[in-house]
Design an enzyme around this catalytic site. Structure first.
Site, PDB file in Angstrom:
ATOM      1  N   THR A 136       0.821  -1.206   0.000  1.00  0.00           N
ATOM      2  CA  THR A 136       0.000   0.000   0.000  1.00  0.00           C
ATOM      3  C   THR A 136       0.865   1.271   0.000  1.00  0.00           C
ATOM      4  OG1 THR A 136      -1.433   1.279   1.475  1.00  0.00           O
ATOM      5  CG2 THR A 136      -0.113  -0.379   2.510  1.00  0.00           C
ATOM      6  N   ASP A 137       0.267   2.379  -0.440  1.00  0.00           N
ATOM      7  CA  ASP A 137       0.981   3.659  -0.360  1.00  0.00           C
ATOM      8  C   ASP A 137       1.020   4.188   1.078  1.00  0.00           C
ATOM      9  OD1 ASP A 137      -1.717   4.334  -0.148  1.00  0.00           O
ATOM     10  OD2 ASP A 137      -1.662   5.936  -1.647  1.00  0.00           O
ATOM     11  N   GLU A 138       0.229   3.550   1.974  1.00  0.00           N
ATOM     12  CA  GLU A 138       0.176   4.054   3.355  1.00  0.00           C
ATOM     13  C   GLU A 138       1.510   3.874   4.083  1.00  0.00           C
ATOM     14  OE1 GLU A 138      -3.391   3.298   5.536  1.00  0.00           O
ATOM     15  OE2 GLU A 138      -4.565   3.040   3.710  1.00  0.00           O
TER      16      GLU A 138
HETATM   17  P1  NAD Z   1      -9.567  -7.545   2.142  1.00  0.00           P
HETATM   18  O1  NAD Z   1      -9.560  -7.282   3.610  1.00  0.00           O
HETATM   19  O2  NAD Z   1     -10.802  -7.272   1.361  1.00  0.00           O
HETATM   20  O3  NAD Z   1      -9.181  -9.074   1.870  1.00  0.00           O
HETATM   21  C1  NAD Z   1      -8.166  -9.732   2.584  1.00  0.00           C
HETATM   22  C2  NAD Z   1      -8.307 -11.243   2.359  1.00  0.00           C
HETATM   23  O4  NAD Z   1      -7.225 -11.888   3.049  1.00  0.00           O
HETATM   24  C3  NAD Z   1      -9.620 -11.825   2.913  1.00  0.00           C
HETATM   25  O5  NAD Z   1     -10.195 -12.694   1.959  1.00  0.00           O
HETATM   26  C4  NAD Z   1      -9.158 -12.599   4.146  1.00  0.00           C
HETATM   27  O6  NAD Z   1      -9.987 -13.726   4.429  1.00  0.00           O
HETATM   28  C5  NAD Z   1      -7.738 -12.988   3.768  1.00  0.00           C
HETATM   29  N1  NAD Z   1      -6.892 -13.223   4.965  1.00  0.00           N
HETATM   30  C6  NAD Z   1      -6.727 -12.377   6.015  1.00  0.00           C
HETATM   31  N2  NAD Z   1      -5.918 -12.928   6.934  1.00  0.00           N
HETATM   32  C7  NAD Z   1      -5.539 -14.143   6.429  1.00  0.00           C
HETATM   33  C8  NAD Z   1      -4.707 -15.198   6.918  1.00  0.00           C
HETATM   34  N3  NAD Z   1      -4.115 -15.121   8.127  1.00  0.00           N
HETATM   35  N4  NAD Z   1      -4.539 -16.290   6.146  1.00  0.00           N
HETATM   36  C9  NAD Z   1      -5.174 -16.398   4.936  1.00  0.00           C
HETATM   37  N5  NAD Z   1      -5.989 -15.440   4.440  1.00  0.00           N
HETATM   38  C10 NAD Z   1      -6.163 -14.330   5.188  1.00  0.00           C
HETATM   39  O7  NAD Z   1      -8.328  -6.731   1.571  1.00  0.00           O
HETATM   40  P2  NAD Z   1      -8.159  -5.982   0.157  1.00  0.00           P
HETATM   41  O8  NAD Z   1      -8.707  -4.616   0.279  1.00  0.00           O
HETATM   42  O9  NAD Z   1      -8.600  -6.880  -0.916  1.00  0.00           O
HETATM   43  O10 NAD Z   1      -6.568  -5.840   0.102  1.00  0.00           O
HETATM   44  C11 NAD Z   1      -5.748  -6.881  -0.443  1.00  0.00           C
HETATM   45  C12 NAD Z   1      -4.297  -6.485  -0.343  1.00  0.00           C
HETATM   46  O11 NAD Z   1      -4.065  -5.287  -1.057  1.00  0.00           O
HETATM   47  C13 NAD Z   1      -3.814  -6.235   1.080  1.00  0.00           C
HETATM   48  O12 NAD Z   1      -2.537  -6.782   1.208  1.00  0.00           O
HETATM   49  C14 NAD Z   1      -3.780  -4.725   1.199  1.00  0.00           C
HETATM   50  O13 NAD Z   1      -2.793  -4.312   2.115  1.00  0.00           O
HETATM   51  C15 NAD Z   1      -3.433  -4.321  -0.221  1.00  0.00           C
HETATM   52  N6  NAD Z   1      -3.931  -2.998  -0.643  1.00  0.00           N
HETATM   53  C16 NAD Z   1      -5.258  -2.689  -0.513  1.00  0.00           C
HETATM   54  C17 NAD Z   1      -5.713  -1.446  -0.961  1.00  0.00           C
HETATM   55  C18 NAD Z   1      -7.171  -1.074  -0.889  1.00  0.00           C
HETATM   56  O14 NAD Z   1      -7.525   0.069  -1.207  1.00  0.00           O
HETATM   57  N7  NAD Z   1      -8.071  -1.975  -0.525  1.00  0.00           N
HETATM   58  C19 NAD Z   1      -4.805  -0.527  -1.506  1.00  0.00           C
HETATM   59  C20 NAD Z   1      -3.456  -0.889  -1.619  1.00  0.00           C
HETATM   60  C21 NAD Z   1      -3.037  -2.135  -1.182  1.00  0.00           C
END
Ligand code: NAD
Length: 342
Positions: A136-138
């Protein structure tokens, strides 16, 4: 390519699986997800249990032996690592899972790939393998009124969420430099689009408007985020996996800076236009609530490296992406019911 997607039942992961599953390079796509409150197989309608190349492994990244078993059993050649605890507010009230999943879980996955790919007895030629770490950009902290995050901006995470993601990025970096693991890291801005769990800003606002509840906005509503349509993020991730240079990091962003208040106002106006019989002006539901502790003021991404070196640019403009997203949520109230927090 035997591709492992972690977190494939979450928001970005499920969009990603839908986006890539029919790519001809892929022999098998394994979705590793333990299905936390944020993971739902309903996000994979039409794929889960149906698609011939798709396999689901309900595994927790915190279980080191199971992670290694999955990598070995499916002879994984490529990893797109998205599984994480991802909600900043939850990281403030309970940071523990963020440490064990985002840091220890990433460590287990790195160790499993190291054992499988960098072991001379393995069938895999590690030069052809890739580990894409999705971040993430955070991790870069907060910007002032001007400037952009580049790939060389120093890390300055401010929440337990961003600190745990920063730590995982550093672990990946160390595996590249210490063991020669063929990994790449991406740092992306805020995503929006279908299948986003209804505790994040855009789906929360849509649901509040539909049920005529107040729409909570932190502080003065002037915190700025750079919004990217999730499908554009998925295309960027596929581009980096298949053409990115091992050892590099790439920033991904939409060039769509917007403060929370005008974003929420746009959603209000769109819903008033699409559902005129809801009654009253949805903007009247906006309510300011005390700011979140440590709330970063502004994020903005300089995505010129991925554009210049890999030729990726976002295909959606914000106005059409937001309209598509709002209309998706309006038509998917059964999905909201199936996944909403209880
Ligand atoms: P989300 O919370 O919607 O999904 C996360 C998934 O990971 C879920 O399906 C959950 O069941 C699974 N998970 C969590 N803990 C787990 C574990 N211990 N073992 C196996 N599975 C596990 O998240 P998202 O918004 O889809 O984000 C996905 C990735 O992208 C993350 O790594 C996040 O940091 C990154 N990201 C998200 C954004 C955003 O705007 N949503 C932006 C930049 C980066």
């Amino acid at each position: 390519m035997n591709l492992l997607v972690t977190g494939g039942a979450g928001f970005i992961g499920s969009n990603l699986i839908r986006h890539v599953i029919d790519q001809p390079e892929i022999t098998k796509l394994v979705n590793l997800d333990c299905l936390t409150y944020a993971g739902h197989l309903a996000n994979l309608d039409g794929i889960h249990g149906v698609h011939p190349r798709y396999v689901f492994e309900q595994v927790d990244l915190r279980d080191k032996d199971e992670v290694l078993r999955v990598i070995r059993q499916h002879d994984i050649t490529h990893v797109m690592h998205l599984a994480a605890e991802s909600h900043v507010d939850r990281s403030i009230t309970g940071p523990g899972d963020f440490i064990t999943t985002n840091i220890n879980g990433t460590f287990h996955l790195l160790e499993a790939c190291r054992a499988h790919w960098l072991n001379p007895a393995s069938s895999i030629q590690h030069r052809a393998s890739r580990f894409l770490h999705v971040s993430t950009d955070e991790v870069f902290g907060s910007l002032g009124e001007t400037g952009f995050f580049t790939e060389t901006t120093p890390y300055a995470p401010n929440s337990p969420y961003s600190a745990s993601k920063a730590a995982s990025d550093m672990l990946v970096r160390s595996y590249i430099h210490t063991y020669g693991l063929p990994a790449v890291i991406t740092n992306c801005s805020n995503n929006y689009g279908p299948y986003q769990f209804p505790e994040k800003l855009i789906p929360v606002v849509i649901q509040s408007i539909l049920s005529r509840k107040s729409i909570p906005i932190y502080g003065d509503g002037m915190n700025v985020r750079d919004w990217l349509y999730v499908g554009d993020h998925c295309q960027a991730l596929w581009t980096v996996l298949t053409t990115g240079k091992p050892g590099e990091t790439y920033n991904i962003g939409g060039g769509n800076e917007l403060a929370n208040l005008p974003l929420v106002q746009q959603i209000c106006d769109l819903i008033d236009e699409m559902q005129p019989d809801l009654g009253g002006h949805s903007r009247d539901l906006i309510t300011f609530v005390p700011d979140r502790p440590g709330h970063d003021r502004r994020y903005a991404i300089d995505a010129s490296k991925i554009q210049r070196e890999l030729g990726w640019t976002p295909a959606h403009n914000f106005a059409s992406g937001l309209r598509e997203t709002v209309s998706w949520y309006l038509g998917k109230q059964d999905w909201i019911e199936a996944v909403k927090p209880r």
